[in-house]
Design a protein around this motif. Structure first.
Motif, PDB file in Angstrom:
ATOM      1  N   GLN A 135       0.810  -1.209   0.000  1.00  0.00           N
ATOM      2  CA  GLN A 135       0.000   0.000   0.000  1.00  0.00           C
ATOM      3  C   GLN A 135       0.848   1.265   0.000  1.00  0.00           C
ATOM      4  OE1 GLN A 135      -2.840  -1.046  -1.155  1.00  0.00           O
ATOM      5  NE2 GLN A 135      -4.057   0.128   0.288  1.00  0.00           N
ATOM      6  N   ILE A 136       2.010   1.203   0.605  1.00  0.00           N
ATOM      7  CA  ILE A 136       2.917   2.354   0.587  1.00  0.00           C
ATOM      8  C   ILE A 136       3.609   2.470  -0.764  1.00  0.00           C
ATOM      9  CG2 ILE A 136       5.042   3.284   1.597  1.00  0.00           C
ATOM     10  CD1 ILE A 136       4.136   2.060   4.271  1.00  0.00           C
ATOM     11  N   SER A 137       3.979   1.337  -1.344  1.00  0.00           N
ATOM     12  CA  SER A 137       4.721   1.340  -2.608  1.00  0.00           C
ATOM     13  C   SER A 137       3.866   1.747  -3.797  1.00  0.00           C
ATOM     14  CB  SER A 137       5.318  -0.052  -2.864  1.00  0.00           C
ATOM     15  OG  SER A 137       6.166  -0.447  -1.815  1.00  0.00           O
TER      16      SER A 137
END
Length: 335
Positions: A197-199
């Motif tokens: 989700q961050i990437s």
């Protein structure tokens, strides 16, 4: 097999669906009033939202973002790892139920429930927040509320949460199959899902639809400008309502990408404290006189649904790939 799977799964499902229904009811009470306020106030709605509605706005964001992670941890990871850990899977396999059918039933029912829970939550929050989203996209102040394309809001709107939930669920099942222990599988599921989700908004989402670019002059009184990394990087903030800025590049007088000259940092240097506003504007004017400009790449508000469907396809594709991996693993590696 379906009935047995449902009986094992119904408590977790009941808790989540009851929580979703309760929150949707709370949104249904205040949503019509917010829509009426938008019809009369337009983009200035963002200045008239009450404190309780502001709390609901942020609560909705957090809940929609959290639902897929919770599903992956508490539905996906334990679904099979608990049976492998205790050995109860042999009871089904020894009664004529094939491994593939056993896995397919659990995955199918769990994925359907996961996408339904995430879809209901996203639908309720997207409907309730739509007056604020339209006000922001129409030019309302964004200091308090996020444009729909902002990485935080984007994952809590539209159809993307369904795909996130499907991916998180199957990811948890796959890790449970491989790790075969419930608690480590739950922890690993959360860590990997959070990493994805961050990437995604950093390296994948900006390239899923064609961006727009604008070049703004570096000058006092123009687009708001801030500096970062000790004045080695300039960030311009052009007024493009609802847009998501994805990258910035400083251009020299020839229109070529160039680093910010060291003279700019020297100009801003003071013996103590930050530079004054007058000094900052003077340094910007000197830099602009040298022909430097700032190129801003952004996703316009109109690309919202193109990005939604593209990202949904990617996450569903990952979920299908993990499903295939689970089928291969349970036939070849689980004894």
């Amino acid at each position: 097999m379906i009935w047995l799977t449902w009986r094992q799964f119904r408590t977790q499902a009941a808790v989540v669906f009851a929580a979703v229904a309760a929150f949707a009811a709370a949104l249904a009470v205040t949503g019509p009033r917010l829509a009426d306020l938008h019809r009369t106030a337009g983009s200035s709605l963002v200045d008239q939202v009450s404190g309780s509605d502001r709390t609901l706005y942020y609560t909705g964001l957090l809940i929609v973002l959290a639902v897929p992670a919770v599903i992956g941890m508490f539905w996906g990871a334990p679904l099979i790892s608990r049976e492998l850990e205790t050995g109860t899977h042999y009871l089904a396999w020894n009664q004529g139920v094939t491994r593939t059918r056993w896995l397919a039933t659990k995955l199918g029912l769990g994925a359907a429930a996961s996408m339904t829970a995430a879809g209901m939550t996203s639908l309720a929050v997207s409907w309730w927040s739509s007056p604020i989203d339209r006000a922001v996209d129409g030019g309302g102040a964004t200091d308090t509320y996020f444009p729909r394309l902002d990485p935080v809001a984007f994952a809590a709107r539209g159809v993307v949460p369904l795909a996130h939930a499907a991916f998180a669920f199957v990811l948890g099942v796959a890790l449970g199959l491989v790790i075969r222990r419930t608690l480590p599988a739950m922890a690993t599921t959360f860590a990997l899902y959070a990493a994805v989700q961050i990437s995604a908004p950093l390296w994948i989402r900006p390239h899923l639809a064609a961006p727009d670019r604008t070049t703004v002059p570096i000058e006092p009184g123009g687009a708001p400008i801030s500096v970062q990394e000790g004045a080695r990087q300039i960030v311009a903030h052009p007024e493009v309502p609802g847009a998501w800025e994805t990258s910035q590049q400083t251009l020299n007088a020839a229109g070529q990408p160039a680093p910010v000259p060291s003279s700019f940092a020297d100009c801003l240097h003071t013996e103590s404290g930050p530079p004054t506003l007058q000094q900052f504007e003077g340094c910007l004017a000197d830099l602009g006189a040298l022909g430097y400009r700032q190129q801003v790449t952004y996703q316009p508000a109109g690309n919202f649904w193109a990005l939604q469907w593209a990202e949904t396809g990617i996450y569903l594709g990952l979920a299908l790939a993990l499903t295939g991996f689970c089928a291969w693993w349970i036939r070849r590696r689980v004894t």
